[in-house]
Scaffold this active site. Structure first.
Site, PDB file in Angstrom:
ATOM      1  N   GLY A  11     -36.604   3.463   1.107  1.00 19.03           N
ATOM      2  CA  GLY A  11     -37.627   4.250   2.026  1.00 19.03           C
ATOM      3  C   GLY A  11     -38.849   3.307   2.533  1.00 19.03           C
ATOM      4  O   GLY A  11     -39.157   2.432   1.656  1.00 19.03           O
ATOM      5  N   ARG A  72     -30.171   3.437   3.865  1.00 19.38           N
ATOM      6  CA  ARG A  72     -29.398   3.603   2.653  1.00 19.38           C
ATOM      7  C   ARG A  72     -28.280   2.811   2.789  1.00 19.38           C
ATOM      8  O   ARG A  72     -27.518   2.873   3.950  1.00 19.38           O
ATOM      9  CB  ARG A  72     -29.552   4.881   2.400  1.00 19.38           C
ATOM     10  CG  ARG A  72     -30.649   5.792   2.643  1.00 19.38           C
ATOM     11  CD  ARG A  72     -31.730   5.628   1.361  1.00 19.38           C
ATOM     12  NE  ARG A  72     -32.946   6.344   1.662  1.00 19.38           N
ATOM     13  CZ  ARG A  72     -34.074   6.175   0.628  1.00 19.38           C
ATOM     14  NH1 ARG A  72     -33.869   5.390  -0.398  1.00 19.38           N
ATOM     15  NH2 ARG A  72     -35.105   6.906   0.940  1.00 19.38           N
ATOM     16  N   ASP A 103     -36.461   1.103  -6.833  1.00 22.69           N
ATOM     17  CA  ASP A 103     -35.504   1.028  -8.095  1.00 22.69           C
ATOM     18  C   ASP A 103     -34.202   0.615  -7.684  1.00 22.69           C
ATOM     19  O   ASP A 103     -33.650  -0.214  -8.136  1.00 22.69           O
ATOM     20  CB  ASP A 103     -35.768   2.449  -8.996  1.00 22.69           C
ATOM     21  CG  ASP A 103     -34.702   2.043 -10.252  1.00 22.69           C
ATOM     22  OD1 ASP A 103     -35.435   1.555 -11.252  1.00 22.69           O
ATOM     23  OD2 ASP A 103     -33.790   2.762 -10.227  1.00 22.69           O
ATOM     24  N   THR A 127     -42.617   0.949  -1.983  1.00 22.18           N
ATOM     25  CA  THR A 127     -42.651   2.390  -1.820  1.00 22.18           C
ATOM     26  C   THR A 127     -43.878   3.065  -2.007  1.00 22.18           C
ATOM     27  O   THR A 127     -44.841   2.654  -2.996  1.00 22.18           O
ATOM     28  CB  THR A 127     -41.624   2.924  -3.187  1.00 22.18           C
ATOM     29  OG1 THR A 127     -41.696   4.122  -3.292  1.00 22.18           O
ATOM     30  CG2 THR A 127     -42.093   2.226  -4.539  1.00 22.18           C
ATOM     31  N   ASP A 129     -44.389   5.840  -3.565  1.00 22.05           N
ATOM     32  CA  ASP A 129     -44.329   6.692  -4.716  1.00 22.05           C
ATOM     33  C   ASP A 129     -44.826   6.222  -5.817  1.00 22.05           C
ATOM     34  O   ASP A 129     -45.301   6.913  -6.896  1.00 22.05           O
ATOM     35  CB  ASP A 129     -42.723   6.898  -4.961  1.00 22.05           C
ATOM     36  CG  ASP A 129     -42.059   7.677  -3.912  1.00 22.05           C
ATOM     37  OD1 ASP A 129     -42.762   8.373  -3.218  1.00 22.05           O
ATOM     38  OD2 ASP A 129     -40.827   7.594  -3.560  1.00 22.05           O
ATOM     39  N   ASP A 131     -43.860   4.515  -8.533  1.00 19.47           N
ATOM     40  CA  ASP A 131     -42.763   4.902  -9.511  1.00 19.47           C
ATOM     41  C   ASP A 131     -41.969   3.768  -9.951  1.00 19.47           C
ATOM     42  O   ASP A 131     -40.891   3.842 -10.679  1.00 19.47           O
ATOM     43  CB  ASP A 131     -42.171   6.098  -8.873  1.00 19.47           C
ATOM     44  CG  ASP A 131     -40.941   5.532  -7.684  1.00 19.47           C
ATOM     45  OD1 ASP A 131     -41.132   4.577  -7.412  1.00 19.47           O
ATOM     46  OD2 ASP A 131     -40.216   6.540  -7.552  1.00 19.47           O
ATOM     47  N   ARG A 173     -41.483  11.714  -5.174  1.00 20.87           N
ATOM     48  CA  ARG A 173     -40.240  11.841  -5.769  1.00 20.87           C
ATOM     49  C   ARG A 173     -40.830  12.457  -7.140  1.00 20.87           C
ATOM     50  O   ARG A 173     -41.309  13.524  -7.373  1.00 20.87           O
ATOM     51  CB  ARG A 173     -39.413  10.601  -5.811  1.00 20.87           C
ATOM     52  CG  ARG A 173     -39.056   9.982  -4.525  1.00 20.87           C
ATOM     53  CD  ARG A 173     -38.159   8.868  -4.524  1.00 20.87           C
ATOM     54  NE  ARG A 173     -36.911   8.973  -5.514  1.00 20.87           N
ATOM     55  CZ  ARG A 173     -36.201   7.974  -5.956  1.00 20.87           C
ATOM     56  NH1 ARG A 173     -36.644   6.602  -5.830  1.00 20.87           N
ATOM     57  NH2 ARG A 173     -35.331   8.364  -6.805  1.00 20.87           N
TER      58      ARG A 173
END
Length: 322
Positions: A11, A72, A103, A127, A129, A131, A173
């Site tokens: 992303g 992707r 990740d 990202t 996120d 995360d 996410r």
């Protein structure tokens, strides 16, 4: 180290261009040729690899998204597929690969370093996120946070005008950081995150208590990894009858010109990634910990739990939202 390549994967996030710019210019400053891999790992398979010059990254630091494009590439999990990608790097004499992403992007980089010792790999956390282990903040998080704040502030204007409860869904996410930080920043009455067990009745009671004290509207900020805003709305309706609306913020959170914080972080991490390659390091992700730029092995990043949810911040948000 004579030649390196850089790609963006997964992303997109604001600040990726700033990171690519830092990689390219740091490399050229050190007389290293740089190649851009377009469309992420898919570009490695398709041999979509092109030399980048100083001018290639001009006027990019302020742009959101990634001019290298992203995609992707689930087939990259297959070793035979990776052999094609590795050969496309080797035939150009590329000795180092910088991967900007999350990740899954890191895992692809680790596989390359394991299967071809001639190619060093370094990951940069890109990202919204937030995360990824090995760093306190990822590139794009601050920009997305500010985007959410701006959007929720606007929604609060209309919520107050109509005396409504708004249930707003934020990205992230499985990580609640965006919802948590944004919720505290906008004064949300309730923050729903995956890291804290959700009690819908408690949320309903809190909204009801606010109404009794004279509150005319409420903001419920929901992290997508916990539940959808629609599900939250449906469950809330079992306990309380208030005029409410749902707003899913969506992909607007990924776009926009990066904030100063993201531009500085991306520049620091991009420059350091090249420094590590020049030092012979491989299979590591760069990050920022306690405002210091650090490198952590991919194995530690995948196994680690150092990026923890800030429960003290969550408690503070709860106290301030009474």
């Amino acid at each position: 180290m004579k030649k390196i390549a850089v790609l963006t994967s997964g992303g997109d996030s604001p600040g990726m261009n700033a990171a690519v710019r830092a990689v390219v210019r740091t490399a050229i400053y050190n007389e290293i040729e740089v190649y851009g891999v377009y469309h992420g790992y898919q570009g490695l398979l398709n041999d979509d690899i092109h030399k980048l010059e100083l001018g290639s990254v001009g006027d990019t630091i302020q742009r959101g998204g990634t001019f290298l494009y992203s995609a992707r590439c689930p087939e990259f999990k297959e070793q035979e597929v990776r052999k094609v990608a590795i050969e496309n790097l080797r035939k150009r004499g590329i000795e180092g690969l910088v991967v900007i992403g999350g990740d899954g992007s890191y895992r692809g980089a680790q596989r390359i370093s394991e299967e071809c010792k001639e190619i060093q790999t370094i990951g940069i956390p890109g990202t919204i996120d937030n995360d990824i282990n090995g760093t306190d903040f990822t590139i794009g998080f601050d920009t997305a946070l500010n985007t959410i704040i701006g959007l929720v502030d606007k929604i609060r204007d209309t919520a107050s005008s109509h005396a409504r409860t708004f249930i707003i869904e934020a990205m992230g996410r499985d990580c609640g950081d965006l919802a948590l930080w944004a919720g505290l920043s906008v004064g949300a009455e309730t923050i729903v995150v995956p890291e804290v067990k959700t009690d819908i009745k408690e949320i309903a009671d809190k909204i009801e208590q606010g109404i009794k004290r004279g509150k005319k509207h409420s903001i419920v900020l929901v992290a997508e990894g916990c539940m959808t805003a629609q599900d939250c709305q449906k469950e809330l309706s079992q306990y309380i009858n208030v005029d409410n609306r749902v707003s899913v913020l969506g992909h607007v959170q990924r776009g926009g010109s990066p904030t100063g914080a993201d531009r500085v972080l991306a520049s620091r991490l991009g420059g350091y990634a090249v420094d590590l390659l020049m030092q012979g390091e491989t299979a590591k992700g760069v990050g920022i910990k306690n405002n210091k730029i650090v490198a952590t092995s991919f194995d530690e990043i995948f196994d680690g739990k150092d990026h923890k949810f800030d429960y003290s911040l969550y408690e503070l948000a709860n106290k301030l939202s009474i």
